[in-house]
Write an enzyme that holds these catalytic residues in place. Structure first.
Site, short mmCIF file in Angstrom:
data_model
loop_
_atom_site.label_atom_id
_atom_site.label_comp_id
_atom_site.label_asym_id
_atom_site.label_seq_id
_atom_site.Cartn_x
_atom_site.Cartn_y
_atom_site.Cartn_z
N ASP A 1 -9.60 3.01 2.66
CA ASP A 1 -9.51 2.32 3.94
C ASP A 1 -9.96 3.21 5.10
OD1 ASP A 1 -8.65 -0.17 3.10
OD2 ASP A 1 -6.52 0.34 3.24
N LYS B 1 0.81 -1.22 0.00
CA LYS B 1 0.00 0.00 0.00
C LYS B 1 0.85 1.27 0.00
CE LYS B 1 -4.06 -1.91 2.31
NZ LYS B 1 -4.98 -1.79 3.47
#
Length: 284
Positions: free
Chosen positions: A108, A72
């Site tokens: 997220d 990420k």
């Protein structure tokens, strides 16, 4: 019928529910939607570079990609632009290909905040202890700060990573963030209202609990970002002690819904997707 090709890049993602979540919702909107898994663990070492994989997806006509552990943060330098929330966090879980450009987003943060609000409304947020300062940890800390947390104590096995998270979050939110060593967690928990696990400990292939159970207590709320398994050892232990708990299902569903909208432009039915998730977990 509109066609949409998307994918997920990450390690150990063979049991991911993302393809089913996205494809079921796409079907309700009349889309021909194909969600491909690109599991780094199944690729030869020379083929695991996330930048090369993003470039290949762009050439092959993908609409976008989801990005998960452990890339990420690595993926950021391979993108053409970042949405504000991704730039703030320095972590990306969604890449959208827009007129030839790869733009990074982070859903997220929204996913964790929405999932926590769904499962644990009315939380005590004066002091929260967080385990893990990686890509998911950055989103969790930002979500907690945005929800009104006044103090965050963040522990990571990599002290520098925890310190970088503390600087990043405190630079954008009116919250006190301290980076602590893992051995300091029990002392911080003594006056904390909540505990969040944003490490891989407890997921498939990484068994165990990120903290010894004797450090938990009944008036502590406990959240985990892991959803495979849905009931991690941490969640199971905390529930048995009487803690209010939030599993990782809320985060995975709501981040998926936000990514789906970025990929397609269609507003997803988040309650429908949550119902799908519960059905899929029950069938697994």
């Amino acid at each position: 019928m509109e066609r949409c090709l998307v994918g997920l890049i990450g390690a150990g993602i063979g049991t991911s529910l993302s393809p089913a979540l996205h494809e079921r919702e796409a079907g309700r909107h009349g889309l021909r939607y194909l969600y491909q898994l690109v599991d780094l663990d199944r690729l030869a070492p020379a083929a695991r570079d996330v930048g090369d994989l993003v470039s290949a997806a762009r050439r092959l006509g993908f609409r976008g990609l989801n990005i998960t552990h452990p890339v990420k943060q690595d993926v950021v330098r391979h993108l053409d632009d970042l949405a504000p929330e991704a730039a703030e966090l320095g972590a990306v879980n969604t890449v959208v290909f827009d007129h030839g450009r790869a733009v990074g987003h982070n859903t997220d943060r929204y996913g964790f905040a929405a999932g926590l609000a769904r499962q644990l409304p009315g939380l005590r947020l004066d002091h929260v202890v967080q385990l893990g300062a990686g890509g998911a940890g950055l989103a969790v800390a930002s979500a907690l700060a945005g929800a009104g947390a006044r103090r965050l104590s963040v522990a990571d096995v990599d002290p520098g990573r925890a310190e970088r998270l503390a600087r990043a979050i405190a630079g954008h939110h009116p919250v006190t963030v301290e980076a602590i060593a893992p051995e300091e967690v029990p002392a911080r928990l003594a006056d904390a209202g909540g505990l969040v696990n944003a490490t891989p400990i407890g997921m498939e292939g990484h068994p165990g609990t990120p903290i010894e159970p004797e450090h938990l207590r009944a008036d502590l709320w406990v959240a985990d970002v892991i959803y495979r398994p849905l009931e991690t050892a941490l969640i199971r232990t905390a529930r048995a002690l009487g803690c209010r708990v939030a599993d990782g299902g809320g985060m995975v569903v709501h981040q998926a819904a936000a990514s789906f909208q970025l990929f397609t432009g269609y507003a997803p039915g988040e309650d429908r997707m949550y119902a799908d998730f519960l059905e899929l977990v029950g069938d697994a």
